[in-house]
Design a protein around this motif. Structure first.
Motif, PDB file in Angstrom:
ATOM      1  N   TYR A  61      57.415   3.567  40.673  1.00 14.43           N
ATOM      2  CA  TYR A  61      57.728   4.647  39.746  1.00 14.43           C
ATOM      3  C   TYR A  61      56.826   4.588  38.527  1.00 14.43           C
ATOM      4  CZ  TYR A  61      61.701   5.865  42.559  1.00 14.43           C
ATOM      5  OH  TYR A  61      62.468   6.280  43.600  1.00 14.43           O
ATOM      6  N   ASP A  63      57.837   4.847  35.502  1.00  8.45           N
ATOM      7  CA  ASP A  63      58.519   4.003  34.528  1.00  8.45           C
ATOM      8  C   ASP A  63      58.353   2.539  34.956  1.00  8.45           C
ATOM      9  OD1 ASP A  63      60.215   2.595  32.996  1.00  8.45           O
ATOM     10  OD2 ASP A  63      61.970   3.858  33.313  1.00  8.45           O
TER      11      ASP A  63
ATOM     12  N   ALA B 365      65.234  14.926  40.451  1.00  6.48           N
ATOM     13  CA  ALA B 365      64.832  13.613  40.942  1.00  6.48           C
ATOM     14  C   ALA B 365      65.463  13.365  42.307  1.00  6.48           C
ATOM     15  CB  ALA B 365      65.268  12.534  39.958  1.00  6.48           C
ATOM     16  N   SER B 385      60.437  12.272  43.892  1.00 11.79           N
ATOM     17  CA  SER B 385      60.291  12.974  42.632  1.00 11.79           C
ATOM     18  C   SER B 385      61.096  12.260  41.558  1.00 11.79           C
ATOM     19  CB  SER B 385      60.797  14.405  42.789  1.00 11.79           C
ATOM     20  OG  SER B 385      61.168  14.919  41.530  1.00 11.79           O
ATOM     21  N   ASP B 386      60.568  12.240  40.336  1.00  9.85           N
ATOM     22  CA  ASP B 386      61.363  11.709  39.223  1.00  9.85           C
ATOM     23  C   ASP B 386      61.723  12.826  38.255  1.00  9.85           C
ATOM     24  OD1 ASP B 386      58.880  12.192  38.232  1.00  9.85           O
ATOM     25  OD2 ASP B 386      58.619  10.258  37.249  1.00  9.85           O
ATOM     26  N   VAL B 392      56.142  11.442  42.328  1.00 12.14           N
ATOM     27  CA  VAL B 392      55.846  10.032  42.067  1.00 12.14           C
ATOM     28  C   VAL B 392      55.076   9.444  43.243  1.00 12.14           C
ATOM     29  CG1 VAL B 392      56.883   7.771  41.775  1.00 12.14           C
ATOM     30  CG2 VAL B 392      57.836   9.724  40.624  1.00 12.14           C
TER      31      VAL B 392
END
Lengths: 201, 435
Positions: A61, A63, B365, B385-386, B392
């Motif tokens: 990710y 993040d 997300a 997906s975020d 992503v």
């Protein structure tokens, strides 16, 4: 939810970290230590028979605090089921998971690609080396989020490296070591092969 | 008794007094009588492992792209095979992380470039699952038409090039003539031939033009004749049969364990077809058969693909017959652009258009894996997906890649010339393998 999840929970208990359904697809997060047991159970048990490995891949990710996910897409052809297994690797932890090659031969190249792109080491894989990039590739693992889109090196350095790679000029050590004759070759010829000089004249 | 070795050269053979070819005595004793040699003891170690490593490709027409095979040969028999891929690698998946969903669709054209419409449809389906969009009935049928046309195109290329590899040139021309007809259909539909970019998230790039359905009916009427022609020419041809039967066979269990899909696994007798087993686009409502082989050799793969061409025509006929009227794109302002006339005349539509194009639609997300039956096998798109306009992770599950990974198993023990036939039968596209 996929009925296999209930049986997985009964059998593996707390090692099944989480199971959820999103858009009709069942995700099961398992602890990395039992991954191979889970996969072997899903493959062998007559009530499960997940005999088809669709994909092995990984997700990182944006993040950086979130764990990296290693993802297996399994299919049961007899029961027409689909299951997504995940192992989470916390940031900073070594990128190592068990290889499922001993269960599914199809995992061979898929795991090599995940290693090539993310640097995940699949323990127990018989021949884990880069597959899409050349073996001497030095820039790292391209699908990691810390890898810039255009690569780590400058364009000129990338060009120099790519030209120097010349993968056809050498047979890799893996290829030579599988040739049983290698150990019987004269010492000087072995030396030349190890140094990567052209052979076959 | 002492023996001595007599060295002879091939030119010493001649005819004896009766006109029969003279046999050359290999071993004679001191008196000149020919003696039987005892069977040789174990060969010297340095003679034993005299295997040769040879290199096919990456620049070789029979490898169907930039595939490099390193073969270890014992005489002419393949002992080991090490494939090398990656010569076309250009990081599609990495680039996809920097693109909006609709901007990725042109990239899907370029991986399996013989199946561009099919890839477009598959990617759009994966993205629509993320957005939670239900496409319109007309769009569903149009997508089925696109997928089956691209299956026929891809199989025709496979058929033509494999015929060339195994020594028949004419079917190649017949196949490419028909393929041209499909390209003309696609050109009239979307304006492009090879890299179609046919779909959008939530619909299609364009509705089919006037006359498309009639042309497609003409194709459906004429095309089975071409299959029959090729069938008559090739299927019972002695050279073809001799070079394909029993070559590169995989058993059913092996084929499943190696992850083979598409015609490869069906030729081994496993009726795994994503269209039947995990249906999408209402494929369960179409009447078609899934051909399966029995031995899984090159010949069975050929027969399976020939029958799939016929089944695709059946599906196309049903799709044309049921094509409903109505809108092609969903009425969902999150993903569909406003009409151009409104975007240039109304401020709300202009802002909407601007934000759609510059920022892109945002899915919630989540993640989705959509697999379709591409001509090569199970083609999957895995999107994560975020919540931002860019995924992503965009993962392509390449069927050719997994099918090719079994080539060492398939060529072992076969002759060098069989490697070409086996490699052709896998139906690889290097653009998809290397991505």
């Amino acid at each position: 939810m996929n009925p296999s999840v209930v049986r997985l929970r009964e059998r593996f208990g707390a090692a099944i970290v989480r199971a959820e359904v999103g858009w009709g697809e069942t995700n099961v997060v398992v602890s990395g230590s039992v991954l191979l047991d889970v996969v072997r159970y899903l493959h062998d048990d007559p009530a499960e028979r997940y005999d088809y490995l669709s994909d092995v891949t990984a997700v990182e990710y944006r993040d950086a605090g979130l764990p990296l996910e290693v993802v297996w897409h399994l299919r049961s052809l007899p029961y027409r089921r689909f299951l997504r297994l995940k192992v989470l690797i916390e940031p900073g932890a070594p990128l190592r998971v068990a290889s499922v090659w001993s269960v599914y031969k199809g995992a061979d190249w898929l795991e090599r690609e995940a290693f090539d792109m993310f640097g995940i080491v699949f323990e127990g894989h018989p021949d884990l080396r880069r597959i899409l990039l050349w073996e001497q590739y030095k820039e790292g693992f391209p699908l990691r989020k810390d890898f810039p889109l255009r690569g780590r090196f400058s364009r000129s350095e990338q060009l120099v490296q790519a030209l120097a790679a010349n993968p056809e000029a050498r047979y890799s050590m893996e290829e030579l070591s599988i040739a049983d004759a290698f150990e019987d070759l004269p010492v000087d010829m072995r030396g030349r092969l190890v140094r990567g000089e052209k052979t076959g004249e | 008794m002492t023996t001595k070795q007599v060295e002879v050269s091939l030119s010493t053979t001649g005819l004896d007094a009766q006109g029969r070819p003279q046999r050359v005595p290999l071993v004679v004793d001191a008196a000149g009588n020919v003696v039987e040699m005892p069977p040789p003891a174990a060969l010297e170690p340095e003679l034993e492992g005299e295997h040769m490593l040879i290199n096919i490709g990456p620049q070789h027409p029979a490898t169907h792209g930039v595939l490099r095979l390193v073969l270890e040969l014992d005489g002419e028999t393949v002992v080991r095979c090490i494939p090398h891929v990656g010569y076309l690698h250009c990081g599609f998946e990495k680039i996809g992380e920097y693109r909006q969903y609709n901007q990725i669709i042109p990239w899907t054209d370029r991986e399996d470039y013989l199946n561009s419409p099919g890839n477009n449809v598959a990617f759009a389906m994966a993205a629509e699952r993320l957005f939670g969009i239900e496409i319109t009935p007309r769009c569903t049928v149009l997508r089925v038409i696109a997928m089956e046309l691209s299956r026929i195109m891809s199989h025709l290329v496979w058929l033509g090039t494999t015929c060339i590899d195994i020594g028949a040139f004419t079917p190649f021309l017949w196949a490419f003539q028909r393929r041209e007809q499909i390209y003309n259909l696609l050109e009239s539909w979307i304006g492009a031939r090879l890299t179609t970019t046919l779909t959008r998230v939530g619909g299609m790039g364009a509705d089919i033009p006037d006359g498309f359905v009639e042309n497609l009916r003409d194709f459906n009427r004429d095309f089975p004749g071409t299959i029959d022609e090729i069938d008559r020419m090739v299927t019972r041809n002695g050279i073809w049969v001799g070079r394909t039967i029993g070559i590169g066979a995989m058993t059913a269990d092996e084929a499943v364990n190696y992850g083979l899909s598409g015609s490869m696994v069906r030729a081994s007798g496993v009726a795994y077809d994503v269209r039947k087993d995990f249906p999408y686009l209402d494929y369960e409502t179409y009447d078609f058969d899934v051909p399966v082989g029995s031995t899984g050799d090159v010949y069975d793969r050929f027969l399976v693909r020939m029958e799939e061409l016929r089944q695709s025509v059946r599906i196309l006929e049903q799709a044309v017959a049921r094509l409903p009227d109505g809108p092609v794109n969903v009425a969902d302002a999150r993903v569909i652009l406003p009409p151009k006339s409104k975007a240039t005349s109304e401020i709300e539509s202009m802002i909407h258009h601007f934000k759609q194009v510059m920022e892109g639609p945002r899915p919630p997300a989540g993640e989705s894996y959509v697999a379709v039956e591409s001509p090569k096998g199970e083609k999957g798109y895995y999107l994560v997906s975020d919540g931002t306009p860019k995924p992503v992770r965009w993962r392509i599950r390449p069927p050719s890649f997994v099918n090719l990974s079994a080539i060492p198993r398939m060529v072992e023990g076969h002759l060098l010339s069989d490697v070409i036939a086996i490699n052709a039968s896998i139906d690889i596209v290097m653009g998809e393998i290397d991505r």
